[in-house]
Design an enzyme around this catalytic site. Structure first.
Site, PDB file in Angstrom:
ATOM      1  N   ASP A 150       2.862  -7.302  10.632  1.00  0.00           N
ATOM      2  CA  ASP A 150       2.520  -6.748   9.615  1.00  0.00           C
ATOM      3  C   ASP A 150       0.874  -7.024   9.591  1.00  0.00           C
ATOM      4  O   ASP A 150       0.201  -7.732  10.115  1.00  0.00           O
ATOM      5  CB  ASP A 150       2.911  -8.474   8.646  1.00  0.00           C
ATOM      6  CG  ASP A 150       2.641  -7.479   6.939  1.00  0.00           C
ATOM      7  OD1 ASP A 150       2.132  -6.436   6.502  1.00  0.00           O
ATOM      8  OD2 ASP A 150       1.931  -8.447   6.709  1.00  0.00           O
ATOM      9  N   SER A 151       0.519  -6.693   8.483  1.00  0.00           N
ATOM     10  CA  SER A 151      -1.554  -6.693   8.183  1.00  0.00           C
ATOM     11  C   SER A 151      -1.680  -7.774   7.763  1.00  0.00           C
ATOM     12  O   SER A 151      -3.030  -8.799   8.353  1.00  0.00           O
ATOM     13  CB  SER A 151      -1.659  -6.432   7.408  1.00  0.00           C
ATOM     14  OG  SER A 151      -1.315  -6.254   6.115  1.00  0.00           O
TER      15      SER A 151
ATOM     16  N   CYS B 147       5.862  -4.586   7.404  1.00  0.00           N
ATOM     17  CA  CYS B 147       5.465  -3.434   6.968  1.00  0.00           C
ATOM     18  C   CYS B 147       5.320  -2.067   6.366  1.00  0.00           C
ATOM     19  O   CYS B 147       5.400  -1.616   7.629  1.00  0.00           O
ATOM     20  CB  CYS B 147       3.445  -3.512   7.496  1.00  0.00           C
ATOM     21  SG  CYS B 147       2.522  -2.928   6.674  1.00  0.00           S
ATOM     22  N   ASN B 148       5.677  -2.031   5.689  1.00  0.00           N
ATOM     23  CA  ASN B 148       6.015  -0.505   4.692  1.00  0.00           C
ATOM     24  C   ASN B 148       4.885  -0.192   4.625  1.00  0.00           C
ATOM     25  O   ASN B 148       5.289   1.238   5.607  1.00  0.00           O
ATOM     26  CB  ASN B 148       6.018  -1.564   3.337  1.00  0.00           C
ATOM     27  CG  ASN B 148       7.349  -1.773   2.267  1.00  0.00           C
ATOM     28  OD1 ASN B 148       8.360  -0.874   2.397  1.00  0.00           O
ATOM     29  ND2 ASN B 148       7.204  -2.715   2.513  1.00  0.00           N
ATOM     30  N   THR B 149       3.938  -0.729   4.800  1.00  0.00           N
ATOM     31  CA  THR B 149       2.604   0.991   5.237  1.00  0.00           C
ATOM     32  C   THR B 149       2.876   1.216   6.729  1.00  0.00           C
ATOM     33  O   THR B 149       2.698   2.367   6.693  1.00  0.00           O
ATOM     34  CB  THR B 149       1.464   0.493   5.241  1.00  0.00           C
ATOM     35  OG1 THR B 149       1.578  -0.750   3.801  1.00  0.00           O
ATOM     36  CG2 THR B 149      -0.115   1.261   5.022  1.00  0.00           C
TER      37      THR B 149
ATOM     38  N   CYS C 205       6.447  -3.352  -0.337  1.00  0.00           N
ATOM     39  CA  CYS C 205       4.960  -4.166   0.023  1.00  0.00           C
ATOM     40  C   CYS C 205       5.565  -5.832   0.599  1.00  0.00           C
ATOM     41  O   CYS C 205       6.016  -6.237  -0.112  1.00  0.00           O
ATOM     42  CB  CYS C 205       4.050  -3.888  -0.737  1.00  0.00           C
ATOM     43  SG  CYS C 205       2.747  -4.946   0.251  1.00  0.00           S
ATOM     44  N   THR C 206       5.517  -6.235   1.620  1.00  0.00           N
ATOM     45  CA  THR C 206       6.130  -6.865   1.669  1.00  0.00           C
ATOM     46  C   THR C 206       5.143  -8.303   1.490  1.00  0.00           C
ATOM     47  O   THR C 206       5.413  -9.663   1.469  1.00  0.00           O
ATOM     48  CB  THR C 206       6.457  -7.177   3.590  1.00  0.00           C
ATOM     49  OG1 THR C 206       5.200  -6.730   4.634  1.00  0.00           O
ATOM     50  CG2 THR C 206       7.631  -6.260   5.043  1.00  0.00           C
ATOM     51  N   HIS C 207       3.975  -8.095   0.885  1.00  0.00           N
ATOM     52  CA  HIS C 207       3.715  -9.084   0.333  1.00  0.00           C
ATOM     53  C   HIS C 207       3.809  -9.346  -1.120  1.00  0.00           C
ATOM     54  O   HIS C 207       3.549 -10.659  -2.188  1.00  0.00           O
ATOM     55  CB  HIS C 207       2.028  -8.970   0.250  1.00  0.00           C
ATOM     56  CG  HIS C 207       1.310  -9.231   1.673  1.00  0.00           C
ATOM     57  ND1 HIS C 207       1.167  -8.123   2.741  1.00  0.00           N
ATOM     58  CD2 HIS C 207      -0.141  -9.998   2.067  1.00  0.00           C
ATOM     59  CE1 HIS C 207       0.293  -8.077   3.716  1.00  0.00           C
ATOM     60  NE2 HIS C 207      -0.340  -9.177   3.950  1.00  0.00           N
TER      61      HIS C 207
ATOM     62  N   GLU D 250      -3.368 -12.654   0.538  1.00  0.00           N
ATOM     63  CA  GLU D 250      -4.376 -13.249   1.777  1.00  0.00           C
ATOM     64  C   GLU D 250      -5.156 -14.334   1.768  1.00  0.00           C
ATOM     65  O   GLU D 250      -5.720 -15.002   2.500  1.00  0.00           O
ATOM     66  CB  GLU D 250      -5.235 -11.781   1.886  1.00  0.00           C
ATOM     67  CG  GLU D 250      -3.755 -11.006   2.665  1.00  0.00           C
ATOM     68  CD  GLU D 250      -3.056 -11.259   4.134  1.00  0.00           C
ATOM     69  OE1 GLU D 250      -3.746 -11.942   5.225  1.00  0.00           O
ATOM     70  OE2 GLU D 250      -2.357 -11.086   4.820  1.00  0.00           O
TER      71      GLU D 250
ATOM     72  N   TYR E   3      -3.894  -2.994   4.863  1.00  0.00           N
ATOM     73  CA  TYR E   3      -3.695  -1.515   5.489  1.00  0.00           C
ATOM     74  C   TYR E   3      -3.533  -0.396   4.217  1.00  0.00           C
ATOM     75  O   TYR E   3      -3.602   0.644   5.122  1.00  0.00           O
ATOM     76  CB  TYR E   3      -2.106  -1.084   6.210  1.00  0.00           C
ATOM     77  CG  TYR E   3      -2.869  -2.089   7.934  1.00  0.00           C
ATOM     78  CD1 TYR E   3      -3.469  -2.203   8.579  1.00  0.00           C
ATOM     79  CD2 TYR E   3      -1.189  -2.362   8.490  1.00  0.00           C
ATOM     80  CE1 TYR E   3      -3.298  -3.677   9.628  1.00  0.00           C
ATOM     81  CE2 TYR E   3      -1.033  -2.711  10.003  1.00  0.00           C
ATOM     82  CZ  TYR E   3      -1.989  -2.584  10.202  1.00  0.00           C
ATOM     83  OH  TYR E   3      -2.340  -4.219  11.599  1.00  0.00           O
TER      84      TYR E   3
HETATM   85  N1  DGL Z   1       2.860  -6.050   3.830  1.00  0.00           N
HETATM   86  C1  DGL Z   1       1.998  -4.931   4.312  1.00  0.00           C
HETATM   87  C2  DGL Z   1       2.817  -3.564   3.589  1.00  0.00           C
HETATM   88  O1  DGL Z   1       4.070  -4.012   3.314  1.00  0.00           O
HETATM   89  C3  DGL Z   1       0.626  -3.916   4.470  1.00  0.00           C
HETATM   90  C4  DGL Z   1       0.313  -3.940   3.003  1.00  0.00           C
HETATM   91  C5  DGL Z   1      -1.341  -4.541   3.874  1.00  0.00           C
HETATM   92  O2  DGL Z   1      -1.778  -4.475   4.102  1.00  0.00           O
HETATM   93  O3  DGL Z   1      -1.823  -3.590   2.286  1.00  0.00           O
HETATM   94  O4  DGL Z   1       3.017  -2.523   2.701  1.00  0.00           O
END
Ligand code: DGL
Length: 270
Positions: A5-6, A69-71, A178-180, A146, A37
């Site tokens: 992931d990012s 990571c979705n992005t 988004c996994t965050h 983060e 990302y």
């Molecule tokens: N966790 C990531 C996602 O699922 C990336 C978020 C990011 O870095 O902007 O999209």
């Protein structure tokens, strides 16, 4: 298997994987030097995803790559499936499946990064009659996670502004695309209402991985004592401290890999 992931977001997927397949050896890569990302161009994210996947295959000999990571899944999944010599799993199909199953009112909200929403990937995956979906990009949320901040007045103020269209649509289910975002669940729930179901792709992705391991005959012996290794492009001490705090996993040792190393050693996408 490699999971990336990012930054810290993919730890939500890693935890679910560790729970479901504790006999597997996992390598988690957090690209904390280059997050977020979400606001970056698709080609750039594809480049990052390609470098990291190549690194995981070449340095750790992983048997599968999980794009947690979705992005990056939106920008690079098809490309990675064609260019990486091991099975590659993303998080988008799993999240869509879970949300479709859960909604009773057939009205779903999707929260994601700017890049994910702009890619149209969820819009294409949700095509179904009798289902209303409200899409909302949520710039700024990843940065809180983060920093290790998951509940504060600032987060609530930002969420109230961002989620207004989703609240107005009277959804009964919100997909955290988004996994965050699962790390912000309490704040999101306070804003959308406790009666709204929050769906993360973590468990569903873990099931998909487990099924694929079986189908591809890649499973470790059940008796194996699985391990987790951590790699980050950012500061390893910060990764260890904040990653442990957010995920509850004991992240004792983190290998640092410089962005320059990735850029110099792995072939370019174009
Ligand atoms: N966790 C990531 C996602 O699922 C990336 C978020 C990011 O870095 O902007 O999209």
């Amino acid at each position: 298997m490699g999971v990336f992931d990012s930054g810290f977001g993919g730890l939500s997927i890693l935890s679910a994987l560790h729970d479901l397949v504790p006999h597997e050896n996992l390598v988690y890569f957090g690209d904390t030097q280059r997050y977020p990302y979400g606001p970056q161009p698709q080609e750039q994210v594809r480049e990052f995803a390609s470098q990291i996947s190549q690194f995981l295959v070449e340095d750790y000999d992983v048997k599968m790559v999980v794009v947690a990571c979705n992005t990056a899944s939106a920008a690079a999944l098809s490309f990675l499936r064609e260019s990486i010599p091991v099975p590659v799993v993303g998080v988008i199909d799993a999240g869509v499946r879970a949300a479709k199953t859960i909604t009773k009112k057939r009205s779903v909200g999707v929260m994601a990064t700017v890049g994910t929403i702009a890619s149209g990937t969820y819009q294409n995956s949700f095509v179904e009659e009798n289902l209303t979906v409200t899409y909302q990009s949520c710039p700024g949320l990843v940065e809180f996670v983060e920093r290790g901040e998951t509940y504060s007045d600032e987060i609530l103020v930002l969420l109230r502004a961002l989620l207004e269209p989703i609240i107005r649509s009277k959804v009964d289910t919100v997909l955290l695309a988004c996994t965050h975002y699962p790390f912000l669940s309490r704040a999101i729930s306070d804003v959308v209402g406790r009666d709204v179901f929050l769906v993360s792709s973590a468990e569903e992705t873990a099931f998909e991985v487990s099924t694929m391991l079986g189908e591809e005959c890649l499973e470790c012996e059940r008796e194996n004592m699985g391990s987790i290794q951590y790699v980050s492009t950012g500061d390893p001490d910060i990764f260890s401290r904040l990653g442990s705090k957010l995920s509850g996993l004991a992240i004792d040792s983190v290998r640092h890999v410089g962005v320059e190393y990735l850029e110099a050693n792995f072939r370019k996408v174009c």
